[in-house]
Motif scaffolding. Structure first.
Motif, PDB file in Angstrom:
ATOM      1  N   ILE A 178       0.839  -1.206   0.000  1.00  0.00           N
ATOM      2  CA  ILE A 178       0.000   0.000   0.000  1.00  0.00           C
ATOM      3  C   ILE A 178       0.871   1.253   0.000  1.00  0.00           C
ATOM      4  O   ILE A 178       0.636   2.197  -0.767  1.00  0.00           O
ATOM      5  CB  ILE A 178      -0.943   0.003   1.225  1.00  0.00           C
ATOM      6  CG1 ILE A 178      -1.973  -1.123   1.110  1.00  0.00           C
ATOM      7  CG2 ILE A 178      -1.647   1.359   1.356  1.00  0.00           C
ATOM      8  CD1 ILE A 178      -2.752  -1.366   2.387  1.00  0.00           C
ATOM      9  N   ILE A 179       1.901   1.265   0.848  1.00  0.00           N
ATOM     10  CA  ILE A 179       2.801   2.417   0.922  1.00  0.00           C
ATOM     11  C   ILE A 179       3.451   2.678  -0.433  1.00  0.00           C
ATOM     12  O   ILE A 179       3.458   3.807  -0.943  1.00  0.00           O
ATOM     13  CB  ILE A 179       3.896   2.198   1.990  1.00  0.00           C
ATOM     14  CG1 ILE A 179       3.285   1.980   3.382  1.00  0.00           C
ATOM     15  CG2 ILE A 179       4.886   3.367   1.988  1.00  0.00           C
ATOM     16  CD1 ILE A 179       2.518   3.150   3.927  1.00  0.00           C
ATOM     17  N   HIS A 180       3.988   1.623  -1.034  1.00  0.00           N
ATOM     18  CA  HIS A 180       4.720   1.793  -2.292  1.00  0.00           C
ATOM     19  C   HIS A 180       3.794   2.147  -3.445  1.00  0.00           C
ATOM     20  O   HIS A 180       4.174   2.911  -4.342  1.00  0.00           O
ATOM     21  CB  HIS A 180       5.519   0.528  -2.606  1.00  0.00           C
ATOM     22  CG  HIS A 180       6.703   0.336  -1.711  1.00  0.00           C
ATOM     23  ND1 HIS A 180       7.774   1.212  -1.681  1.00  0.00           N
ATOM     24  CD2 HIS A 180       6.986  -0.607  -0.772  1.00  0.00           C
ATOM     25  CE1 HIS A 180       8.664   0.811  -0.788  1.00  0.00           C
ATOM     26  NE2 HIS A 180       8.196  -0.287  -0.213  1.00  0.00           N
ATOM     27  N   SER A 181       2.581   1.639  -3.441  1.00  0.00           N
ATOM     28  CA  SER A 181       1.647   1.982  -4.519  1.00  0.00           C
ATOM     29  C   SER A 181       1.295   3.461  -4.481  1.00  0.00           C
ATOM     30  O   SER A 181       1.154   4.108  -5.529  1.00  0.00           O
ATOM     31  CB  SER A 181       0.380   1.115  -4.430  1.00  0.00           C
ATOM     32  OG  SER A 181      -0.400   1.455  -3.292  1.00  0.00           O
ATOM     33  N   GLN A 182       1.171   4.025  -3.287  1.00  0.00           N
ATOM     34  CA  GLN A 182       0.863   5.451  -3.178  1.00  0.00           C
ATOM     35  C   GLN A 182       2.008   6.303  -3.698  1.00  0.00           C
ATOM     36  O   GLN A 182       1.800   7.381  -4.267  1.00  0.00           O
ATOM     37  CB  GLN A 182       0.557   5.812  -1.719  1.00  0.00           C
ATOM     38  CG  GLN A 182      -0.726   5.218  -1.189  1.00  0.00           C
ATOM     39  CD  GLN A 182      -1.949   5.661  -1.979  1.00  0.00           C
ATOM     40  OE1 GLN A 182      -2.054   6.816  -2.371  1.00  0.00           O
ATOM     41  NE2 GLN A 182      -2.871   4.746  -2.214  1.00  0.00           N
ATOM     42  N   ARG A 183       3.228   5.815  -3.531  1.00  0.00           N
ATOM     43  CA  ARG A 183       4.388   6.563  -4.010  1.00  0.00           C
ATOM     44  C   ARG A 183       4.496   6.549  -5.538  1.00  0.00           C
ATOM     45  O   ARG A 183       5.241   7.343  -6.111  1.00  0.00           O
ATOM     46  CB  ARG A 183       5.662   5.990  -3.383  1.00  0.00           C
ATOM     47  CG  ARG A 183       5.758   6.261  -1.889  1.00  0.00           C
ATOM     48  CD  ARG A 183       6.982   5.628  -1.266  1.00  0.00           C
ATOM     49  NE  ARG A 183       7.144   6.054   0.131  1.00  0.00           N
ATOM     50  CZ  ARG A 183       8.126   5.652   0.920  1.00  0.00           C
ATOM     51  NH1 ARG A 183       9.044   4.802   0.463  1.00  0.00           N
ATOM     52  NH2 ARG A 183       8.205   6.094   2.169  1.00  0.00           N
ATOM     53  N   LEU A 184       3.773   5.645  -6.184  1.00  0.00           N
ATOM     54  CA  LEU A 184       3.764   5.577  -7.645  1.00  0.00           C
ATOM     55  C   LEU A 184       2.563   6.292  -8.247  1.00  0.00           C
ATOM     56  O   LEU A 184       2.340   6.224  -9.460  1.00  0.00           O
ATOM     57  CB  LEU A 184       3.778   4.112  -8.090  1.00  0.00           C
ATOM     58  CG  LEU A 184       5.019   3.309  -7.685  1.00  0.00           C
ATOM     59  CD1 LEU A 184       4.873   1.850  -8.109  1.00  0.00           C
ATOM     60  CD2 LEU A 184       6.283   3.910  -8.282  1.00  0.00           C
ATOM     61  N   ASP A 185       1.808   6.975  -7.415  1.00  0.00           N
ATOM     62  CA  ASP A 185       0.674   7.774  -7.890  1.00  0.00           C
ATOM     63  C   ASP A 185       1.170   8.760  -8.963  1.00  0.00           C
ATOM     64  O   ASP A 185       2.255   9.333  -8.850  1.00  0.00           O
ATOM     65  CB  ASP A 185       0.084   8.525  -6.693  1.00  0.00           C
ATOM     66  CG  ASP A 185      -0.988   9.516  -7.084  1.00  0.00           C
ATOM     67  OD1 ASP A 185      -0.646  10.688  -7.293  1.00  0.00           O
ATOM     68  OD2 ASP A 185      -2.150   9.109  -7.194  1.00  0.00           O
ATOM     69  N   THR A 186       0.376   8.951 -10.014  1.00  0.00           N
ATOM     70  CA  THR A 186       0.792   9.789 -11.137  1.00  0.00           C
ATOM     71  C   THR A 186       1.191  11.191 -10.705  1.00  0.00           C
ATOM     72  O   THR A 186       2.207  11.739 -11.165  1.00  0.00           O
ATOM     73  CB  THR A 186      -0.337   9.871 -12.183  1.00  0.00           C
ATOM     74  OG1 THR A 186      -0.638   8.558 -12.646  1.00  0.00           O
ATOM     75  CG2 THR A 186       0.086  10.734 -13.365  1.00  0.00           C
ATOM     76  N   GLU A 187       0.418  11.790  -9.824  1.00  0.00           N
ATOM     77  CA  GLU A 187       0.721  13.152  -9.373  1.00  0.00           C
ATOM     78  C   GLU A 187       2.073  13.211  -8.666  1.00  0.00           C
ATOM     79  O   GLU A 187       2.860  14.143  -8.862  1.00  0.00           O
ATOM     80  CB  GLU A 187      -0.386  13.651  -8.440  1.00  0.00           C
ATOM     81  CG  GLU A 187      -0.222  15.101  -8.018  1.00  0.00           C
ATOM     82  CD  GLU A 187      -1.363  15.586  -7.148  1.00  0.00           C
ATOM     83  OE1 GLU A 187      -1.285  16.730  -6.671  1.00  0.00           O
ATOM     84  OE2 GLU A 187      -2.330  14.813  -6.941  1.00  0.00           O
TER      85      GLU A 187
END
Length: 203
Positions: A178-187
């Motif tokens: 979950i943490i790492h997926s948020q860091r790959l957010d497009t923005e």
């Protein structure tokens, strides 16, 4: 652009152990140390686990709008200092708040882009076993914690993510993902890689 995460769970679900392990394996991630009026447990350190303060000091901070959230849990008060969170985020640190569902509602008013995670046990029997196995509380307190846990778990659907702590390592991997997926957010990727993206999209 740093992320603010909320991780909540009923007592006995392993939240503290999971967050500790998550911090150890994840770079640029920290926990905002909360203030509390409860007495320090064996091994807990002021300023590391909590800022242990008396009720008068807690009230003074609260009266000056110093907390982004505060709550009374098992007759003790807890609060997350607003300035502490802002300073960490400004330093580009991803921050975790370990708070309950009521605290999450309060934080959303100041930080609408929070990412919230709720941890639950694999069964009600497993939760009772874990609470009993800690050997810290008598039967009456365990029953109270069980009742409060059921009440808290009714709010699971107010959170963005739900993690079941059946196997510790699996739950830890879920949190890490979950943490790492948020860091790959497009923005966020745009914020970090503007030059690259400009070169790749230039005609």
């Amino acid at each position: 652009m740093a992320n603010l995460f909320i991780i909540a769970a009923p007592s006995g679900c392993g939240k503290t152990s999971l967050v500790k392990a998550l911090i150890e394996k994840t770079q640029n991630l920290c926990v905002s140390v909360s203030h509390t009026t409860r007495v320090a447990r064996p091994g807990e350190i002021h300023g590391k686990n909590y800022f242990f303060v008396d009720k008068d000091e807690f009230d003074a901070i609260n009266d000056n709008d110093g907390f982004i959230e505060s709550a009374c849990v098992f007759d003790n008060y807890y609060g997350s200092a607003k300035q502490t969170v802002k300073d960490l985020l400004a330093a580009d640190q991803d921050v975790i708040l370990e708070i309950d569902w009521q605290g999450a509602r309060q934080v959303e008013k100041s930080f609408p882009n929070i990412i919230s995670i709720f941890i639950i046990p694999p069964s009600i029997e497993a939760l009772r076993e874990r609470l009993t196995g800690r050997g810290q509380d008598d039967a009456a307190i365990i029953e109270r914690r069980m009742q409060d846990a059921v009440s808290e778990m009714q709010h699971y659907n107010e959170f963005d993510y739900l993690v079941i702590n059946d196997d510790f390592e699996t739950a830890l991997d879920d949190l890490s993902n979950i943490i790492h997926s948020q860091r790959l957010d497009t923005e966020q990727q745009f914020s970090k890689h503007q030059t690259l993206l400009a070169s790749l999209t230039r005609q």
